[in-house]
Enzyme design. Structure first.
Site, PDB file in Angstrom:
ATOM      1  N   LYS A 126       0.810  -1.215   0.000  1.00 58.88           N
ATOM      2  CA  LYS A 126       0.000   0.000   0.000  1.00 58.88           C
ATOM      3  C   LYS A 126       0.848   1.272   0.000  1.00 58.88           C
ATOM      4  O   LYS A 126       2.048   1.257   0.248  1.00 58.88           O
ATOM      5  CB  LYS A 126      -0.995  -0.035   1.162  1.00 58.88           C
ATOM      6  CG  LYS A 126      -2.093  -1.073   0.913  1.00 58.88           C
ATOM      7  CD  LYS A 126      -3.260  -0.959   1.840  1.00 58.88           C
ATOM      8  CE  LYS A 126      -4.376  -1.925   1.399  1.00 58.88           C
ATOM      9  NZ  LYS A 126      -5.514  -1.914   2.323  1.00 58.88           N
ATOM     10  N   ARG A 139      -3.338 -10.241   4.827  1.00 59.66           N
ATOM     11  CA  ARG A 139      -3.822 -10.303   3.448  1.00 59.66           C
ATOM     12  C   ARG A 139      -2.722  -9.747   2.553  1.00 59.66           C
ATOM     13  O   ARG A 139      -2.389  -8.557   2.642  1.00 59.66           O
ATOM     14  CB  ARG A 139      -5.113  -9.497   3.307  1.00 59.66           C
ATOM     15  CG  ARG A 139      -5.766  -9.537   1.932  1.00 59.66           C
ATOM     16  CD  ARG A 139      -7.043  -8.696   1.942  1.00 59.66           C
ATOM     17  NE  ARG A 139      -7.746  -8.760   0.668  1.00 59.66           N
ATOM     18  CZ  ARG A 139      -7.518  -7.963  -0.367  1.00 59.66           C
ATOM     19  NH1 ARG A 139      -6.595  -7.027  -0.288  1.00 59.66           N
ATOM     20  NH2 ARG A 139      -8.230  -8.088  -1.477  1.00 59.66           N
TER      21      ARG A 139
END
Length: 283
Positions: free
Chosen positions: A223, A262
């Site tokens: 991210k 995840r």
């Protein structure tokens, strides 16, 4: 290790952080959009992630990257259902990443065993009513609004306290709708309605969210906040070169026995989790 009810016994008996492999069957997801849009390529990639140690495969047909617009229900179903059907007999649990109850219902019928709703049931109130009829884990993420406006929804008095409070309130809504509390997994929503700097306190003070007594899914893979951390000459590190940083997050989560991470690169995270687990269980 705190697991949600509804998991298969082979996963609920594990005393380590689980690994969820990301499978974006989309042309526009922030990291790998388009790479696995072809069904045959997506299925092959999922099988490789399972071989690499994925406990769960999270299959999504609608991008939730910042700025993305919604697609139709029919298009979303057309992307994910063939993949789920093809993978239904694998050794991994299949999770459907969707905000729509219609898609969730079709996915469960096709063989999915978990629902991952990034809106936590807020995008469509019918989701919680449907989940209440099931006996599968439900992942409830912190969500303030859709992807096309979420970057404008970052006003917090105290991001750790506020995110935890908002998650707790939505958990109560889910329970009031009939969802069993012991089937709920919470996700702090790293990168969703949060500035780059607001993600770090959530990771640093994860114990505040842990006090809710629910399993936690951590989705920090590749991210923006990691890319900004590793920036050089004012340019963020490209998302394909954020794996070491992602794996570091997996180490930190494994050390505190967070329920699941995840990730896009399953093998590296699974490897470090095995090391952390072995060290924790060595006299």
């Amino acid at each position: 290790m705190l697991h949600p009810s509804g998991l298969p016994k082979n996963l609920s008996s594990l005393d380590r952080t689980l690994v969820m492999g990301v499978l974006n069957v989309t042309p526009d997801s922030f990291s790998d959009g388009g790479r696995f849009f072809d069904s045959s390529v997506a299925i092959a990639h999922a099988k490789q992630m399972i071989s690499d140690g994925a406990d769960i495969i999270d299959i999504g047909g609608e991008s939730t990257r910042p700025g993305s617009e919604r697609i139709s229900i029919q298009e979303e179903m057309g992307r994910v259902l063939p993949i789920i059907s093809a993978l239904a007999e694998t050794e991994a649990v299949l999770s459907i990443d969707t905000m729509r109850p219609e898609v969730a219902q079709a996915a469960i019928a096709a063989g999915a065993g978990m629902i991952n709703d990034v809106s936590g049931g807020k995008a469509d109130p019918e989701m919680l009513s449907y989940v209440a009829t099931l006996d599968v884990p439900f992942i409830l993420m912190h969500w303030r609004g859709p992807s096309n406006i979420m970057n404008s929804l970052t006003d917090y008095k105290d991001v750790v306290v506020d995110v935890t409070k908002e998650i707790s309130e939505q958990v109560d809504v889910a329970v009031s709708a009939g969802v069993a509390r012991d089937r709920i997994v919470v996700d702090p929503g790293i990168g969703f309605a949060k500035t780059v700097d607001q993600n770090w306190p959530i990771l640093k003070h994860l114990d505040v969210l842990e006090d809710l007594g629910l399993p936690i899914l951590m989705g920090a893979s590749r991210k923006k906040f990691l890319g900004e951390l590793l920036s050089k000459n004012g340019e963020a590190r490209h998302m394909d070169d954020r794996e070491a940083a992602t794996t570091a997050i997996s180490v930190l989560m494994a050390q505190r026995k967070t329920w699941c991470v995840r990730v896009h690169d399953v093998r590296d995270s699974r490897d470090v989790i095995e090391v952390v687990s072995r060290m924790a269980n060595t006299p």
